[in-house]
Design a protein around this motif. Structure first.
Motif, PDB file in Angstrom:
ATOM      1  N   MET A 127     -29.588  22.054 129.500  1.00 11.72           N
ATOM      2  CA  MET A 127     -30.549  23.147 129.574  1.00 11.72           C
ATOM      3  C   MET A 127     -29.920  24.444 129.073  1.00 11.72           C
ATOM      4  N   ILE A 128     -28.697  24.721 129.507  1.00 11.77           N
ATOM      5  CA  ILE A 128     -28.002  25.941 129.082  1.00 11.77           C
ATOM      6  C   ILE A 128     -27.735  25.889 127.588  1.00 11.77           C
ATOM      7  N   THR A 129     -27.300  24.713 127.098  1.00 16.02           N
ATOM      8  CA  THR A 129     -27.003  24.573 125.677  1.00 16.02           C
ATOM      9  C   THR A 129     -28.228  24.879 124.829  1.00 16.02           C
ATOM     10  N   LYS A 130     -29.385  24.386 125.263  1.00 15.77           N
ATOM     11  CA  LYS A 130     -30.617  24.641 124.519  1.00 15.77           C
ATOM     12  C   LYS A 130     -30.945  26.126 124.524  1.00 15.77           C
ATOM     13  N   GLU A 131     -30.720  26.766 125.668  1.00 14.23           N
ATOM     14  CA  GLU A 131     -31.008  28.200 125.790  1.00 14.23           C
ATOM     15  C   GLU A 131     -30.137  29.020 124.841  1.00 14.23           C
ATOM     16  N   TYR A 132     -28.865  28.624 124.705  1.00 12.51           N
ATOM     17  CA  TYR A 132     -27.921  29.416 123.928  1.00 12.51           C
ATOM     18  C   TYR A 132     -27.651  28.872 122.523  1.00 12.51           C
ATOM     19  N   SER A 133     -28.242  27.734 122.169  1.00 10.28           N
ATOM     20  CA  SER A 133     -27.908  27.061 120.912  1.00 10.28           C
ATOM     21  C   SER A 133     -28.032  27.972 119.699  1.00 10.28           C
ATOM     22  N   ASP A 134     -29.187  28.617 119.550  1.00  8.45           N
ATOM     23  CA  ASP A 134     -29.400  29.484 118.383  1.00  8.45           C
ATOM     24  C   ASP A 134     -28.438  30.667 118.398  1.00  8.45           C
ATOM     25  N   LYS A 135     -28.178  31.191 119.596  1.00  4.82           N
ATOM     26  CA  LYS A 135     -27.280  32.340 119.710  1.00  4.82           C
ATOM     27  C   LYS A 135     -25.873  31.972 119.264  1.00  4.82           C
ATOM     28  N   ILE A 136     -25.415  30.777 119.630  1.00 10.46           N
ATOM     29  CA  ILE A 136     -24.082  30.326 119.227  1.00 10.46           C
ATOM     30  C   ILE A 136     -23.977  30.278 117.702  1.00 10.46           C
ATOM     31  N   GLN A 137     -25.018  29.771 117.048  1.00 10.41           N
ATOM     32  CA  GLN A 137     -24.979  29.640 115.590  1.00 10.41           C
ATOM     33  C   GLN A 137     -25.016  30.990 114.892  1.00 10.41           C
ATOM     34  N   ARG A 138     -25.574  32.016 115.542  1.00  4.76           N
ATOM     35  CA  ARG A 138     -25.657  33.349 114.928  1.00  4.76           C
ATOM     36  C   ARG A 138     -24.372  34.159 115.076  1.00  4.76           C
ATOM     37  N   LEU A 139     -23.447  33.692 115.892  1.00  2.36           N
ATOM     38  CA  LEU A 139     -22.227  34.459 116.160  1.00  2.36           C
ATOM     39  C   LEU A 139     -21.311  34.520 114.945  1.00  2.36           C
ATOM     40  N   CYS A 140     -20.619  35.652 114.811  1.00  4.68           N
ATOM     41  CA  CYS A 140     -19.560  35.794 113.809  1.00  4.68           C
ATOM     42  C   CYS A 140     -18.402  36.532 114.471  1.00  4.68           C
ATOM     43  N   LEU A 141     -17.297  36.685 113.755  1.00  6.36           N
ATOM     44  CA  LEU A 141     -16.094  37.284 114.353  1.00  6.36           C
ATOM     45  C   LEU A 141     -16.239  38.779 114.629  1.00  6.36           C
ATOM     46  N   LEU A 142     -17.284  39.414 114.107  1.00  9.91           N
ATOM     47  CA  LEU A 142     -17.530  40.814 114.439  1.00  9.91           C
ATOM     48  C   LEU A 142     -18.220  40.953 115.793  1.00  9.91           C
TER      49      LEU A 142
END
Length: 275
Positions: free
Chosen positions: A7-22
């Motif tokens: 459930m948590i993974t689904k909630e954060y999945s898109d956010k994880i993919q949008r992350l960059c080192l900045l």
């Protein structure tokens, strides 16, 4: 537990993919797990191969007489200390902030009777998402200078501002491109690519990211609670209550319970902080 994680993974999945080192929280995770990432960054900025032994991510320096600081990455060598800060808001990367960081580092590593020449060199590095100087240059190195002779003063301090928007066809340009990139497959450097892929694509890495997001969410809730308590204290006692900034969640709950009781400000503070 598996259902909760899914459930948590689904909630954060898109956010994880949008992350960059900045994104500083993501940068902390990538850099704290592999010192090669820090060595890569420093080697590019100083144009030489650099190896480090001691480093800390999210390193705190307390100042009992004033503002304490949290350093993003703190690298401690025998004669050279480096502070690396990621800053998306260029207004938070002010020269006075760099000066304050350097001064607290100096105060934290100097000792009574130590000879002045034994003070380590200190470099404070700000990597900013936007071009801090608005001139398109990759970076700016800032030193103390004698205005009369235009010669550098050898006081052992240096500030480096790195332009996160820089797109030059050189090492810094490629590194900043990697810092901006959200798709790990397009990362130039293999060390960065390897680490970013792990946290974005593997079950273990994604679970770690979800735990971090939950921690951030909880910290945000505590900060909201802290602000409410500060408002209540000021309304009742006309005191700013700076000590509340150091309170735990449990102490904040106690403060809310006690705020309507007939305590003096001193009694209220003692009761909240009582173990």
């Amino acid at each position: 537990m598996k259902g909760v994680f899914e459930m948590i993974t689904k909630e954060y999945s898109d956010k994880i993919q949008r992350l960059c080192l900045l994104d500083d929280d993501f940068m902390f995770i990538i850099f704290r797990n592999d010192k090669r990432c820090i060595e890569l960054l420093l080697s590019v900025l100083f144009h030489q191969s650099i190896h480090i032994d001691n480093f800390h991510v999210e390193h705190y320096i307390k100042n009992i007489a004033g503002r304490s600081i949290r350093l993003d990455i703190y690298i401690e060598g025998k004669s050279h200390i480096i502070d690396i800060e990621i800053q998306r808001d260029i207004y938070q990367a002010s020269f006075k902030r760099a000066r304050y960081h350097q001064s607290l580092i100096d105060a934290s590593v100097s000792f009574p009777k130590e000879k002045w020449h034994q003070l380590p060199e200190i470099t404070v590095i700000f990597i900013t998402e936007k071009d801090r100087f608005k001139d398109g240059k990759a970076l700016h190195r800032i030193y103390s200078m004698d205005e009369e002779t235009h010669k550098k003063i050898e006081d052992g301090t240096e500030y480096i501002y790195v332009n996160g928007e820089y797109e030059g066809e050189d090492e810094i340009g490629r590194l900043m491109d990697d810092f901006r990139e959200r798709d790990y497959r397009k990362i130039h450097n293999e060390v960065l690519k390897e680490n970013i892929r792990y946290f974005k694509e593997t079950p273990g890495g994604r679970e770690c990211m979800c735990e971090v997001f939950e921690e951030i969410k909880n910290e945000g809730q505590i900060e909201g609670q802290r602000k409410n308590v500060l408002k209540l204290v000021y309304k009742k006692y006309q005191k700013k209550g700076k000590w509340i900034n150091q309170c735990t969640s449990k102490q904040l709950d106690k403060a809310v319970e006690l705020i309507l009781d007939n305590f003096t400000y001193k009694q209220f503070k003692e009761e909240v902080l009582k173990e």
